[in-house]
Design a protein around this motif. Structure first.
Motif, PDB file in Angstrom:
ATOM      1  N   LYS A 146       0.811  -1.226   0.000  1.00  0.00           N
ATOM      2  CA  LYS A 146       0.000   0.000   0.000  1.00  0.00           C
ATOM      3  C   LYS A 146       0.844   1.275   0.000  1.00  0.00           C
ATOM      4  CE  LYS A 146      -4.281  -1.721   0.740  1.00  0.00           C
ATOM      5  NZ  LYS A 146      -4.484  -2.492   1.967  1.00  0.00           N
ATOM      6  N   TYR A 147       1.995   1.225   0.660  1.00  0.00           N
ATOM      7  CA  TYR A 147       2.810   2.427   0.821  1.00  0.00           C
ATOM      8  C   TYR A 147       4.253   2.153   0.413  1.00  0.00           C
ATOM      9  CZ  TYR A 147      -0.902   4.521   3.666  1.00  0.00           C
ATOM     10  OH  TYR A 147      -2.085   5.026   4.114  1.00  0.00           O
ATOM     11  N   ALA A 196       5.347   4.982  -7.027  1.00  0.00           N
ATOM     12  CA  ALA A 196       4.015   5.055  -6.428  1.00  0.00           C
ATOM     13  C   ALA A 196       2.959   5.244  -7.518  1.00  0.00           C
ATOM     14  CB  ALA A 196       3.967   6.202  -5.421  1.00  0.00           C
ATOM     15  N   ALA A 237       0.560   2.680  -5.372  1.00  0.00           N
ATOM     16  CA  ALA A 237       0.835   2.801  -3.936  1.00  0.00           C
ATOM     17  C   ALA A 237       0.892   4.274  -3.536  1.00  0.00           C
ATOM     18  CB  ALA A 237       2.152   2.117  -3.594  1.00  0.00           C
ATOM     19  N   GLN A 238       0.856   4.527  -2.235  1.00  0.00           N
ATOM     20  CA  GLN A 238       0.989   5.891  -1.746  1.00  0.00           C
ATOM     21  C   GLN A 238       2.380   6.114  -1.166  1.00  0.00           C
ATOM     22  OE1 GLN A 238      -2.950   5.667   0.513  1.00  0.00           O
ATOM     23  NE2 GLN A 238      -2.551   7.872   0.367  1.00  0.00           N
ATOM     24  N   ILE A 239       2.771   7.393  -1.071  1.00  0.00           N
ATOM     25  CA  ILE A 239       4.079   7.757  -0.518  1.00  0.00           C
ATOM     26  C   ILE A 239       3.949   7.987   0.983  1.00  0.00           C
ATOM     27  CG2 ILE A 239       5.756   9.663  -0.395  1.00  0.00           C
ATOM     28  CD1 ILE A 239       6.290   8.333  -2.907  1.00  0.00           C
ATOM     29  N   MET A 240       4.895   7.471   1.739  1.00  0.00           N
ATOM     30  CA  MET A 240       4.963   7.812   3.160  1.00  0.00           C
ATOM     31  C   MET A 240       6.391   8.243   3.472  1.00  0.00           C
ATOM     32  SD  MET A 240       3.983   5.602   6.566  1.00  0.00           S
ATOM     33  CE  MET A 240       2.386   5.074   6.021  1.00  0.00           C
ATOM     34  N   LYS A 293       4.708   4.317  11.683  1.00  0.00           N
ATOM     35  CA  LYS A 293       4.651   4.378  10.215  1.00  0.00           C
ATOM     36  C   LYS A 293       4.778   2.986   9.593  1.00  0.00           C
ATOM     37  CE  LYS A 293       6.056   9.134   9.912  1.00  0.00           C
ATOM     38  NZ  LYS A 293       7.078  10.117   9.572  1.00  0.00           N
ATOM     39  N   LYS A 313       1.518   1.198  10.046  1.00  0.00           N
ATOM     40  CA  LYS A 313       0.473   1.687   9.135  1.00  0.00           C
ATOM     41  C   LYS A 313       0.712   1.178   7.703  1.00  0.00           C
ATOM     42  CE  LYS A 313      -2.076   5.525   7.537  1.00  0.00           C
ATOM     43  NZ  LYS A 313      -2.274   6.844   7.158  1.00  0.00           N
ATOM     44  N   ALA A 314       1.977   1.233   7.267  1.00  0.00           N
ATOM     45  CA  ALA A 314       2.274   0.832   5.888  1.00  0.00           C
ATOM     46  C   ALA A 314       2.083  -0.680   5.678  1.00  0.00           C
ATOM     47  CB  ALA A 314       3.710   1.232   5.541  1.00  0.00           C
TER      48      ALA A 314
END
Ligand SMILES: [Zn+2]
Length: 293
Positions: free
Chosen positions: A233-234, A250, A255-258, A287, A290-291
């Motif tokens: 996801k991240y 991403a 995917a998203q950036i973290m 973090k 979450k990722a």
């Protein structure tokens, strides 16, 4: 009356001189340099107010590939001791500094860490794993006791305090990261190798061990495929690493950036919000959770 006044002035002058000299002795604490931020913060926490601890590699700069100026070399040579990580992190400059500072003691504090290697290269990011940070602080404490044996019990007390905090972090990393659904960290450079090894994760960096390396298009598409396949996801952009290539990954993978800190330095934003090694380690765990959930 004049006589009394003269005596009072004389007394206050003496008092002023006395307080000046005590102030002076306070500022002439033994000077110790620490090579870069995590070593600096951990050393400062054990040194407390008994030593003057200064940082060598400036905040907000990547520790990879930094080198001191002639002026900085002269300053470092005034120190009683230099505390540095080792594991090749300071290789571009540490020997030069050693030669220019014959009266300074040097302490390599990664001794005892089982190094992660790729070919001949050693991964120089052990501090991001609480388990390895525990080894570093033991070596830092021993170094400070050697530099200033008179304050041994003071350093021991600060060390025990810090050790308790890192042991708690180690426990949290172990418990929380064993429960995550995903196990793969995708990031720019291989800063989380020790975290991955110590807490059962897998690391997939875009480049190698330095955040100043150039990414290859082949590796970008390899990571895009991996992210899609594993349902990641991240993707992380760490510390001083460039965001662009990770944004490309991403975008192409969905995917998203973290953002995550390697704690290799302290950014301006970290300084403003008074973050430190311990608070950043806690944030990193949140973090990662979450990722990977
Ligand atoms: Zn790094």
């Amino acid at each position: 009356m004049k006589k009394v006044l003269a005596i009072l002035i004389a007394i206050s002058l003496v008092l002023a001189l006395v307080s000046c000299s005590t102030r002076q002795s306070e500022t002439s604490k033994p000077l110790v340099y620490a090579s870069f931020y995590p070593i600096y913060d951990l050393t400062s926490k054990i040194a407390g107010d008994k030593l003057e601890v200064k940082n060598i590699i400036p905040f907000n700069e990547s520790p990879h590939g930094w080198e001191p100026s002639a002026k900085e070399m002269t300053e470092i040579a005034k120190a009683k001791a230099v505390i540095y990580l080792g594991m090749t992190m300071e290789d571009p400059w540490i020997n030069k500094v050693k030669e220019s500072a014959p009266n300074t003691k040097f302490f390599e504090v990664s001794k005892g860490v089982d190094p992660i290697r790729k070919g001949n290269a050693i991964n120089p990011h052990p501090w991001l794993s609480p388990k390895e940070a525990l080894i570093l602080i033991k070596n830092i404490k021993d170094a400070l006791v050697e530099v200033d044996p008179a304050n041994r019990s003071y350093y021991e007390k600060n060390y025990e305090n810090l050790r308790a905090q890192l042991e708690e972090l180690d426990k949290q990393y172990r418990e929380e990261l064993s429960k995550t659904r995903l196990k793969t960290i995708v990031l720019f450079h291989s800063a989380f190798a020790y975290v991955a090894r110590d807490y059962g994760l897998k690391q997939e960096p875009l480049v190698g061990m330095s955040d100043e390396a150039e990414p290859s298009p082949a590796r970008i598409s390899e990571l895009v495929d991996l992210i899609k396949k594993e349902g990641i996801k991240y993707v992380f952009v760490e510390g001083m690493a460039p965001a662009k290539p990770m944004e490309t990954i991403a975008k192409e993978s969905g995917a998203q950036i973290m953002r995550i800190s390697t704690i290799g330095t302290l950014s301006k934003e970290d300084m403003e919000r008074k973050a430190d090694f311990i608070s950043l380690m806690k944030e990193n765990l949140e973090k990662l959770k979450k990722a990977l959930e």
